[in-house]
Design a protein around this motif. Structure first.
Motif, PDB file in Angstrom:
ATOM      1  N   ARG A  23       0.841  -1.196   0.000  1.00 42.68           N
ATOM      2  CA  ARG A  23       0.000   0.000   0.000  1.00 42.68           C
ATOM      3  C   ARG A  23       0.879   1.250   0.000  1.00 42.68           C
ATOM      4  NH1 ARG A  23      -3.094  -3.765  -0.083  1.00 42.68           N
ATOM      5  NH2 ARG A  23      -5.176  -3.928   0.835  1.00 42.68           N
ATOM      6  N   ASP A  24       0.401   2.282  -0.672  1.00 40.85           N
ATOM      7  CA  ASP A  24       0.990   3.619  -0.544  1.00 40.85           C
ATOM      8  C   ASP A  24       0.169   4.335   0.519  1.00 40.85           C
ATOM      9  OD1 ASP A  24       1.676   6.324  -0.720  1.00 40.85           O
ATOM     10  OD2 ASP A  24       2.027   6.226  -2.881  1.00 40.85           O
ATOM     11  N   PHE A  25       0.751   4.570   1.677  1.00 40.61           N
ATOM     12  CA  PHE A  25       0.004   5.095   2.816  1.00 40.61           C
ATOM     13  C   PHE A  25      -0.649   6.433   2.521  1.00 40.61           C
ATOM     14  CE2 PHE A  25      -0.063   7.513   6.889  1.00 40.61           C
ATOM     15  CZ  PHE A  25      -1.017   6.746   7.537  1.00 40.61           C
ATOM     16  N   LEU A  26      -0.043   7.241   1.659  1.00 42.92           N
ATOM     17  CA  LEU A  26      -0.580   8.574   1.381  1.00 42.92           C
ATOM     18  C   LEU A  26      -1.818   8.545   0.486  1.00 42.92           C
ATOM     19  CD1 LEU A  26       2.672  10.672   0.828  1.00 42.92           C
ATOM     20  CD2 LEU A  26       1.355  10.346   2.932  1.00 42.92           C
ATOM     21  N   SER A  27      -2.056   7.433  -0.197  1.00 45.10           N
ATOM     22  CA  SER A  27      -3.178   7.406  -1.141  1.00 45.10           C
ATOM     23  C   SER A  27      -4.069   6.170  -1.019  1.00 45.10           C
ATOM     24  CB  SER A  27      -2.653   7.496  -2.577  1.00 45.10           C
ATOM     25  OG  SER A  27      -1.777   6.417  -2.871  1.00 45.10           O
ATOM     26  N   GLU A  28      -3.635   5.168  -0.239  1.00 40.40           N
ATOM     27  CA  GLU A  28      -4.404   3.930  -0.150  1.00 40.40           C
ATOM     28  C   GLU A  28      -4.633   3.531   1.300  1.00 40.40           C
ATOM     29  OE1 GLU A  28      -3.127   1.284  -3.903  1.00 40.40           O
ATOM     30  OE2 GLU A  28      -1.448   1.774  -2.569  1.00 40.40           O
ATOM     31  N   ASP A  29      -5.790   2.933   1.562  1.00 41.18           N
ATOM     32  CA  ASP A  29      -6.081   2.436   2.901  1.00 41.18           C
ATOM     33  C   ASP A  29      -5.400   1.092   3.114  1.00 41.18           C
ATOM     34  OD1 ASP A  29      -7.776   4.453   4.008  1.00 41.18           O
ATOM     35  OD2 ASP A  29      -9.331   3.823   2.594  1.00 41.18           O
ATOM     36  N   HIS A  74     -15.640  -4.057   7.402  1.00 39.82           N
ATOM     37  CA  HIS A  74     -15.156  -4.021   6.024  1.00 39.82           C
ATOM     38  C   HIS A  74     -15.819  -2.924   5.202  1.00 39.82           C
ATOM     39  CE1 HIS A  74     -12.891  -8.005   5.757  1.00 39.82           C
ATOM     40  NE2 HIS A  74     -13.233  -7.868   7.022  1.00 39.82           N
ATOM     41  N   GLU A  75     -16.829  -2.271   5.736  1.00 38.87           N
ATOM     42  CA  GLU A  75     -17.502  -1.207   5.001  1.00 38.87           C
ATOM     43  C   GLU A  75     -16.946   0.167   5.338  1.00 38.87           C
ATOM     44  OE1 GLU A  75     -21.661  -1.559   5.749  1.00 38.87           O
ATOM     45  OE2 GLU A  75     -21.821  -3.541   4.787  1.00 38.87           O
ATOM     46  N   ASN A  76     -16.432   0.328   6.548  1.00 39.64           N
ATOM     47  CA  ASN A  76     -15.862   1.612   6.967  1.00 39.64           C
ATOM     48  C   ASN A  76     -14.359   1.436   7.167  1.00 39.64           C
ATOM     49  OD1 ASN A  76     -15.278   4.123   8.007  1.00 39.64           O
ATOM     50  ND2 ASN A  76     -16.134   3.694  10.030  1.00 39.64           N
ATOM     51  N   LEU A  77     -13.554   1.982   6.247  1.00 40.85           N
ATOM     52  CA  LEU A  77     -12.117   1.726   6.259  1.00 40.85           C
ATOM     53  C   LEU A  77     -11.320   2.714   7.091  1.00 40.85           C
ATOM     54  CD1 LEU A  77     -11.546   0.765   2.508  1.00 40.85           C
ATOM     55  CD2 LEU A  77     -12.029  -0.713   4.459  1.00 40.85           C
ATOM     56  N   SER A  78     -11.972   3.701   7.681  1.00 41.04           N
ATOM     57  CA  SER A  78     -11.234   4.696   8.458  1.00 41.04           C
ATOM     58  C   SER A  78     -11.485   4.506   9.953  1.00 41.04           C
ATOM     59  CB  SER A  78     -11.640   6.110   8.044  1.00 41.04           C
ATOM     60  OG  SER A  78     -13.005   6.339   8.315  1.00 41.04           O
ATOM     61  N   GLY A  79     -10.553   4.974  10.748  1.00 43.89           N
ATOM     62  CA  GLY A  79     -10.706   4.975  12.191  1.00 43.89           C
ATOM     63  C   GLY A  79     -10.837   3.614  12.829  1.00 43.89           C
TER      64      GLY A  79
END
Length: 232
Positions: free
Chosen positions: A116-122, A131-136
């Motif tokens: 993964r590219d941390f700056l652009s990919e989760d 699996h539906e909410n990829l943040s936090g």
């Protein structure tokens, strides 16, 4: 952000692809797991901090940003953390393959490593995550030299290093109350505080790790700085 840092090959993906291509070849030929970035002592200190502040008994989800050969995560595994709660990402596919191959030699459950590219990919989603909410979704983020490398990348038309995006990307991944622990050799403790503890990130200073000090020209300092932040 430190204004003194200038772009260098250490900020180029091509450089790290070459580094890990060589390390992967060496591992295949000799079993050498490769360089330990910042040395074994820095790994031990980061593991000790994690054990104290996010103990394995709580089952924290831990993401290492720029995991390279996986040394830090393997040390956490040995410290009692479950492989199913650990994840490493790197933008070099050879680094990911090296970490995966090393993992195979250690038996038991496998740590998840992903390109993964941390700056652009989760990052990848662990089995127990939403699996539906990829943040936090992460309790702990760890960085050992990755922010340093990103800060040495090519500047944009406004003269900004790619690392200007990093603090908010890190904040996006952390749960409220989660920890971000970073070890840097390019930024002082005060610079890390200025770059990360901002209203935009919601990070506040939590603690620091003491590294060996040296004196030169009448001034004392450390070879690297480790600072922990908590997301409010």
């Amino acid at each position: 952000m430190s204004a003194d840092l200038q772009p260098s090959k250490l900020g180029n993906k091509e450089h790290w692809d070459d580094v890990y291509k060589t390390e992967l070849e060496n591992f295949d030929e000799t079993g050498d797991e490769g360089e330990i970035w910042f040395g074994e002592e820095s790994v031990e200190k980061m593991v000790d901090w994690t054990v104290e502040n996010a103990p394995s008994s709580l089952g924290p989800s831990i993401l290492e940003i720029g995991s390279g050969n996986g040394t830090l995560l393997f040390a956490l595994l040995e410290a009692g953390y479950s492989a199913t709660s650990l994840c490493g990402i790197d933008y070099s596919m050879d680094a990911v393959q090296l970490a995966q191959k090393i993992s195979l030699t250690r038996g038991g459950e496998r740590i998840i490593f992903g390109q993964r590219d941390f700056l652009s990919e989760d990052p990848p989603v662990l089995p127990h995550m939403n699996h539906e909410n990829l943040s936090g979704q992460w309790d702990v983020l760890l960085d050992k030299g990755t922010y340093d490398a990103i800060a040495l990348g090519k500047r944009d038309d406004l003269g900004r290093s790619p690392a200007y995006q990093y603090p908010q990307r890190a904040a996006r991944q952390l749960k409220a109350g989660g920890f971000f622990l970073i070890t840097s050799c390019n930024f002082t403790e005060d610079e890390l505080k200025a770059n990360f503890a901002t209203p935009e990130t919601g990070f506040i200073y939590h603690s620091r790790i003491q590294h060996p000090t040296f004196t030169f020209g009448g001034k004392s300092g450390s070879i690297c700085s480790s600072v922990a932040f908590k997301k409010m």
